[in-house]
Design a protein around this motif. Structure first.
Motif, PDB file in Angstrom:
ATOM      1  N   LYS A 105     148.155   5.394  34.959  1.00 34.59           N
ATOM      2  CA  LYS A 105     149.566   5.409  35.371  1.00 34.59           C
ATOM      3  C   LYS A 105     150.078   3.978  35.534  1.00 34.59           C
ATOM      4  CE  LYS A 105     153.386   7.346  36.930  1.00 34.59           C
ATOM      5  NZ  LYS A 105     154.285   8.011  35.993  1.00 34.59           N
ATOM      6  N   LEU A 106     149.268   3.124  36.172  1.00 32.76           N
ATOM      7  CA  LEU A 106     149.659   1.722  36.342  1.00 32.76           C
ATOM      8  C   LEU A 106     149.822   1.041  34.982  1.00 32.76           C
ATOM      9  CD1 LEU A 106     147.250   0.718  39.252  1.00 32.76           C
ATOM     10  CD2 LEU A 106     149.674   1.309  39.415  1.00 32.76           C
ATOM     11  N   ILE A 107     148.899   1.311  34.076  1.00 32.34           N
ATOM     12  CA  ILE A 107     148.950   0.708  32.742  1.00 32.34           C
ATOM     13  C   ILE A 107     150.156   1.239  31.975  1.00 32.34           C
ATOM     14  CG2 ILE A 107     147.717   0.533  30.535  1.00 32.34           C
ATOM     15  CD1 ILE A 107     145.092   0.524  32.333  1.00 32.34           C
ATOM     16  N   ASP A 108     150.464   2.526  32.115  1.00 35.04           N
ATOM     17  CA  ASP A 108     151.670   3.095  31.493  1.00 35.04           C
ATOM     18  C   ASP A 108     152.921   2.377  31.978  1.00 35.04           C
ATOM     19  OD1 ASP A 108     150.318   5.010  30.060  1.00 35.04           O
ATOM     20  OD2 ASP A 108     150.947   6.714  31.306  1.00 35.04           O
ATOM     21  N   GLU A 109     152.995   2.185  33.284  1.00 28.59           N
ATOM     22  CA  GLU A 109     154.177   1.523  33.852  1.00 28.59           C
ATOM     23  C   GLU A 109     154.302   0.096  33.321  1.00 28.59           C
ATOM     24  OE1 GLU A 109     154.320   4.032  38.034  1.00 28.59           O
ATOM     25  OE2 GLU A 109     153.667   1.958  38.090  1.00 28.59           O
ATOM     26  N   LEU A 110     153.186  -0.580  33.201  1.00 24.01           N
ATOM     27  CA  LEU A 110     153.183  -1.938  32.659  1.00 24.01           C
ATOM     28  C   LEU A 110     153.679  -1.917  31.213  1.00 24.01           C
ATOM     29  CD1 LEU A 110     152.423  -4.888  33.333  1.00 24.01           C
ATOM     30  CD2 LEU A 110     150.117  -4.378  32.515  1.00 24.01           C
ATOM     31  N   ALA A 111     153.183  -0.985  30.426  1.00 16.39           N
ATOM     32  CA  ALA A 111     153.585  -0.868  29.018  1.00 16.39           C
ATOM     33  C   ALA A 111     155.069  -0.560  28.882  1.00 16.39           C
ATOM     34  CB  ALA A 111     152.762   0.213  28.324  1.00 16.39           C
ATOM     35  N   LYS A 112     155.604   0.176  29.827  1.00 17.50           N
ATOM     36  CA  LYS A 112     157.022   0.556  29.768  1.00 17.50           C
ATOM     37  C   LYS A 112     157.952  -0.524  30.316  1.00 17.50           C
ATOM     38  CE  LYS A 112     156.057   5.463  29.781  1.00 17.50           C
ATOM     39  NZ  LYS A 112     155.858   6.657  30.591  1.00 17.50           N
ATOM     40  N   ARG A 114     157.923  -2.012  33.392  1.00 16.36           N
ATOM     41  CA  ARG A 114     158.205  -2.022  34.828  1.00 16.36           C
ATOM     42  C   ARG A 114     157.792  -3.359  35.430  1.00 16.36           C
ATOM     43  NH1 ARG A 114     156.508   2.362  39.484  1.00 16.36           N
ATOM     44  NH2 ARG A 114     158.471   2.153  40.583  1.00 16.36           N
ATOM     45  N   LYS A 115     158.541  -3.805  36.415  1.00 14.63           N
ATOM     46  CA  LYS A 115     158.241  -5.085  37.064  1.00 14.63           C
ATOM     47  C   LYS A 115     156.929  -4.999  37.830  1.00 14.63           C
ATOM     48  CE  LYS A 115     162.824  -7.045  37.744  1.00 14.63           C
ATOM     49  NZ  LYS A 115     163.780  -6.196  37.066  1.00 14.63           N
ATOM     50  N   MET A 116     156.172  -6.102  37.795  1.00 14.40           N
ATOM     51  CA  MET A 116     154.854  -6.140  38.422  1.00 14.40           C
ATOM     52  C   MET A 116     154.931  -5.808  39.910  1.00 14.40           C
ATOM     53  SD  MET A 116     151.714  -6.488  37.508  1.00 14.40           S
ATOM     54  CE  MET A 116     151.517  -7.439  36.022  1.00 14.40           C
ATOM     55  N   GLU A 117     155.961  -6.296  40.605  1.00 11.34           N
ATOM     56  CA  GLU A 117     156.043  -6.030  42.047  1.00 11.34           C
ATOM     57  C   GLU A 117     156.264  -4.543  42.345  1.00 11.34           C
ATOM     58  OE1 GLU A 117     160.009  -7.942  40.753  1.00 11.34           O
ATOM     59  OE2 GLU A 117     157.898  -8.428  40.523  1.00 11.34           O
ATOM     60  N   ILE A 119     154.869  -2.148  40.246  1.00 14.87           N
ATOM     61  CA  ILE A 119     153.595  -1.536  39.850  1.00 14.87           C
ATOM     62  C   ILE A 119     152.562  -1.687  40.959  1.00 14.87           C
ATOM     63  CG2 ILE A 119     151.684  -1.645  38.202  1.00 14.87           C
ATOM     64  CD1 ILE A 119     153.771  -2.671  36.122  1.00 14.87           C
ATOM     65  N   LEU A 120     152.490  -2.892  41.524  1.00 18.70           N
ATOM     66  CA  LEU A 120     151.511  -3.176  42.579  1.00 18.70           C
ATOM     67  C   LEU A 120     152.097  -2.738  43.916  1.00 18.70           C
ATOM     68  CD1 LEU A 120     150.381  -6.719  41.352  1.00 18.70           C
ATOM     69  CD2 LEU A 120     149.642  -4.464  40.569  1.00 18.70           C
ATOM     70  N   ARG A 121     151.951  -1.468  44.175  1.00 18.81           N
ATOM     71  CA  ARG A 121     152.627  -0.813  45.295  1.00 18.81           C
ATOM     72  C   ARG A 121     152.215  -1.371  46.660  1.00 18.81           C
ATOM     73  NH1 ARG A 121     152.423   2.074  40.807  1.00 18.81           N
ATOM     74  NH2 ARG A 121     153.673   3.944  40.540  1.00 18.81           N
ATOM     75  N   GLU A 122     153.190  -1.366  47.552  1.00 20.19           N
ATOM     76  CA  GLU A 122     152.948  -1.729  48.946  1.00 20.19           C
ATOM     77  C   GLU A 122     153.599  -0.686  49.839  1.00 20.19           C
ATOM     78  OE1 GLU A 122     154.064  -5.681  50.113  1.00 20.19           O
ATOM     79  OE2 GLU A 122     153.234  -6.571  48.302  1.00 20.19           O
ATOM     80  N   GLU A 123     152.986  -0.471  50.990  1.00 17.35           N
ATOM     81  CA  GLU A 123     153.580   0.434  51.981  1.00 17.35           C
ATOM     82  C   GLU A 123     154.911  -0.150  52.424  1.00 17.35           C
ATOM     83  OE1 GLU A 123     152.700   3.360  53.144  1.00 17.35           O
ATOM     84  OE2 GLU A 123     150.528   3.516  53.024  1.00 17.35           O
ATOM     85  N   LYS A 124     155.895   0.725  52.590  1.00 21.18           N
ATOM     86  CA  LYS A 124     157.188   0.254  53.127  1.00 21.18           C
ATOM     87  C   LYS A 124     157.007   0.012  54.611  1.00 21.18           C
ATOM     88  CE  LYS A 124     160.240   2.246  49.711  1.00 21.18           C
ATOM     89  NZ  LYS A 124     159.252   2.585  48.721  1.00 21.18           N
ATOM     90  N   LYS A 125     157.522  -1.113  55.069  1.00 21.31           N
ATOM     91  CA  LYS A 125     157.350  -1.481  56.481  1.00 21.31           C
ATOM     92  C   LYS A 125     158.487  -0.926  57.311  1.00 21.31           C
ATOM     93  CE  LYS A 125     154.308  -5.323  55.854  1.00 21.31           C
ATOM     94  NZ  LYS A 125     153.735  -4.943  54.662  1.00 21.31           N
TER      95      LYS A 125
END
Length: 125
Positions: A105-112, A114-117, A119-125
Motif C-alpha cells: 500500500k505504501l509503495i502504491d501510494e508512492l507510485a501514484k 503521493r507526498k512522502m509526508e 505516506i509516512l503516517r503519524e498519529e494526529k496530536k
C-alpha cells in the motif's frame, strides 16, 4: 476477499529479493527513485540501506524479512484496499500477509505520486 492459510504461506515463502526489483521498476516508471522506495521501507520496517541489502543478498523470504523487521508503531494507520484485500479486515492470524499488504500500500501510494509526508503516517496530536 478472505486470506487463506495457503495464500499466507505462499507469500511467506516468496523471496524478497525477487520482488524488490518489481517494486523499484514500478516506481521508476512513475518518476520515483530507489532512495524513496528505501525510505518508505525503512519507515515501515526499520531496515537501513545495509540491512536491506543484506536481506536481498541472503535471498530472505518475506517470513524472515518481517520476522527481522521492527514494524513502525504507526503501521496501524495504513488502511485501504490492495489487490482486492482491505488491509484493516485481514485477520490477526495472518499478520505476515497483512504486513506485506501494508508495505505494498505504501509503495502504491508512492507510485501514484503521493507526498512522502502523507505516506509516512503519524498519529494526529
Amino acid at each position: 476477499m478472505k486470506v487463506t492459510v495457503e495464500k499466507n504461506e505462499k507469500v511467506a515463502n516468496m523471496i524478497f529479493a525477487s520482488i524488490y526489483p518489481l517494486y523499484l521498476n514500478r516506481l521508476e516508471k512513475n518518476g520515483r527513485t530507489k532512495e524513496e522506495l528505501n525510505q518508505v521501507i525503512k519507515w515501515f520496517t526499520g531496515f537501513d540501506q545495509d540491512s536491506l541489502q543484506a536481506l536481498i543478498e541472503e535471498k530472505a523470504t518475506f517470513r524472515t524479512f518481517f520476522q527481522k523487521a521492527k514494524i513502525n508503531p504507526n503501521a496501524h494507520l495504513i488502511k485501504g484496499v490492495v489487490c482486492g484485500y482491505r488491509i484493516e479486515e485481514i485477520e490477526d492470524e495472518f499478520e505476515l500477509y497483512k504486513q506485506c499488504r501494508r508495505m505494498e500500500k505504501l509503495i502504491d501510494e508512492l507510485a501514484k505520486g503521493r507526498k512522502m509526508e502523507k505516506i509516512l503516517r503519524e498519529e494526529k496530536k
